[in-house]
Design an enzyme around this catalytic site. Structure first.
Site: not given
Length: 584
Positions: A234-238
């Site tokens: 899960r690429m957070d705040a990408v």
């Protein structure tokens, strides 16, 4: 040897040349491949692999959502999942399990350690052996108390150039903000005061991906996660990754190119690994993270939670239908990640252009009556705008916009999930939805953070007592959702990429049709989204008259297509031409 052998080095070099045109892309490529433990001539993975089907579902949880005295929380969680969830889900998203300084894990101090209060790497690996493990990759920012930032202040490596800086006189007027805190934070360093970029909070200092050394650091981190069993990222705040003063500093081309690079590296290292982008932004912007089926494998379907919530508390599905008709089918090799609740609030930016300002205000007022809070963000000209609703999903369903609380809370809650589980995409369920957890006012008061209202920590013994009580809502809801998840696994028409068409049965019945990829199974999902019974003719939904049809949820068979179907308040029917579904 594959005909594509040698393609990896070329692709990585092209990505890096676009991201860092003034650097030696050949040298950077060699270092990136080494950090990922990849050979330059590694064969390419097969395109559009079968990465998911209708049996896939994700459970979202903190490592300490359930605790037991004297036991590592990760082990407690594993034990409770095995006992009460079983095979109903095959993937588990453990929210940040690293040492952190704030934001319940999203201000990471050390990316390569497990928070000792949760457990150890062996506990993470053990979970990965029983479930497909999903981990956060907190790319945009790191903790102000971490080793990197200490080195930044001392002007030492590694860390000296790892954090984004700006001058207060720079043109930052267009920067898109998800918070109301100041964008820049002054920091005393060994070389004087520096102003660091803080998109989310002063403790979450934005990282400087304009420095290729930082990108290489994260390539190494990703390789370590893969070795530990992580298969979903899960690429957070990408979306906020790349900064250029004078621009909105969101969705910039370099950000998309970095995602493409990381996908290339990850899928060559572990072909069944999946990238999921977390971009809580308006719907059209969110869709761009599919790229040309070469960025995210899956994207969070952020417009679904607030739209479905509005539909159920208003009793009107017009906007939900309009949105669903506008959603393009995910290309081969990509999918939507559908969810209704998570550790964060219910985002409001994904409603932009979908609900009118008056309808959004109605929704906000309703949620506040049900005990929810509203978090704000900084908008243009220093105005504050609502950013998200903070409330447990169960309590968000306790009534309607016009009528207040009513007796249909559980039915409305189950209705929402029955709709979500039938939609195109992979379903993800928050642990507090499975357990029908309500608003946690004590935790909210203790932390002073609005999001804490939906981040309850269950004592394992208390939870077991609740689940053993037939008069409690918690086992009722859990049983209902597990039954739906288990039933869903047998329906090929619910494959995440199966055909979907929106049906038009008025504003009180939300309906759509799914058809399996091999066209053997059709399912018509019909949901009464009101507190009044709704009656319709089966002929209205164009069922094939030569087929026999069953409601998978009630078990009823329909042989006469001119017969009527009555749906009780918030009842859903899954009408299938295959009784029970398809044996796996």
């Amino acid at each position: 040897m594959s005909a594509d052998t040698g393609d990896l080095q070329r692709r990585v070099s092209e990505h890096l040349a676009r991201i860092y045109p003034s650097h030696d892309s050949t040298a950077l490529t060699q270092r990136a491949l080494a950090a990922m433990a990849l050979e330059p001539d590694a064969p390419a993975p097969q395109p559009h692999r079968n990465l998911w089907d209708q049996r896939d579902a994700v459970l979202i949880t903190y490592g300490d959502s359930i605790v037991s005295e004297g036991e590592r929380p990760l082990r407690t969680l594993h034990r409770v999942l095995d006992k009460h969830i079983g095979a109903a889900v095959n993937s588990v998203h453990i929210l940040p399990f690293f040492p952190y300084s704030s934001d319940d894990g999203f201000s990471v101090i050390d990316y390569l350690s497990v928070n000792q209060s949760l457990g150890e790497w062996e506990d993470i690996t053990a979970l990965s052996e029983d479930y497909r493990l999903m981990s956060d990759l907190v790319l945009n920012h790191a903790s102000s108390r971490g080793h990197w930032f200490e080195n930044f202040k001392q002007r030492e490596h590694p860390g000296k150039d790892y954090f984004a800086e700006a001058n207060p006189v720079d043109d930052l007027s267009q920067v898109v903000r998800p918070r109301s805190s100041p964008l820049l934070t002054p920091v005393q360093t060994a070389e004087g005061v520096r102003h660091v970029w803080c998109t989310f909070s002063p403790d979450q200092v934005d990282l400087n991906f304009a420095n290729p050394e930082l990108l290489l650091e994260f390539v190494h981190i990703i390789s370590q996660y893969l070795e530990r069993g992580v298969r979903l990222f899960r690429m957070d705040a990408v979306a906020f990754l790349w900064k250029v003063p004078g621009t909105p500093c969101v969705h910039l081309p370099e950000t998309h190119e970095i995602i493409k690079l990381l996908r290339t590296l990850i899928e060559h290292h572990t072909p069944d690994a999946v990238i999921i982008t977390e971009t809580n932004v308006p719907n059209r912007e969110n869709l761009t993270y599919f790229g040309n089926a070469n960025e995210a494998h899956a994207i969070y379907n952020f417009s679904l939670p607030p739209l479905l919530l509005y539909t159920l508390v208003s009793g009107d599905c017009r906007h939900l239908k309009t949105w669903l008709m506008s959603m393009p089918p995910a290309q081969a090799g990509t999918a939507y990640l559908n969810f209704l609740a998570s550790h964060d609030g219910i985002g409001l930016r994904p409603l932009e252009g979908l609900l009118s300002p008056q309808e959004q205000e109605q929704l906000l007022s309703c949620m506040q009556r049900f005990g929810g809070k509203v978090s704000m963000r900084q908008a243009a000209l220093d105005h504050l705008k609502p950013y998200e609703i903070n409330i447990s999903l169960f309590d968000a369903m306790q009534g309607t916009i016009d009528g207040g609380s009513d007796q249909w809370q559980e039915q409305r809650f189950i209705c929402a999930h029955t709709i979500m589980l039938a939609l195109e995409g992979i379903p993800a369920l928050y642990i507090h939805s499975l357990l029908a957890t309500g608003n946690d006012y004590k935790r909210l008061e203790h932390t002073g953070q609005n999001r804490s209202i939906n981040r309850h920590i269950w004592d394992a013994e208390m939870l077991e007592a609740e689940l053993a009580d037939d008069n409690s809502r918690h086992p009722r809801v859990l049983r209902s959702l597990l039954e739906l998840l288990t039933l869903r696994q047998r329906q090929t028409a619910f494959h995440p990429n199966a055909t979907q068409f929106t049906l038009h049965l008025g504003t009180s019945v939300f309906a759509f049709w799914r058809q399996s990829i091999d066209r053997r199974q059709s399912i018509f999902c019909l949901a009464n989204i009101t507190s009044k019974p709704q009656r319709m003719s089966l002929a209205d939904i164009n069922l094939i008259g030569t087929d026999r049809w069953w409601d998978l949820l009630s078990g009823d068979e329909f042989g006469e297509l001119d017969a009527g179907l009555e749906l009780a308040p918030y009842q859903v029917a899954w009408l299938s031409n295959l009784e029970g579904g398809v044996d796996q």
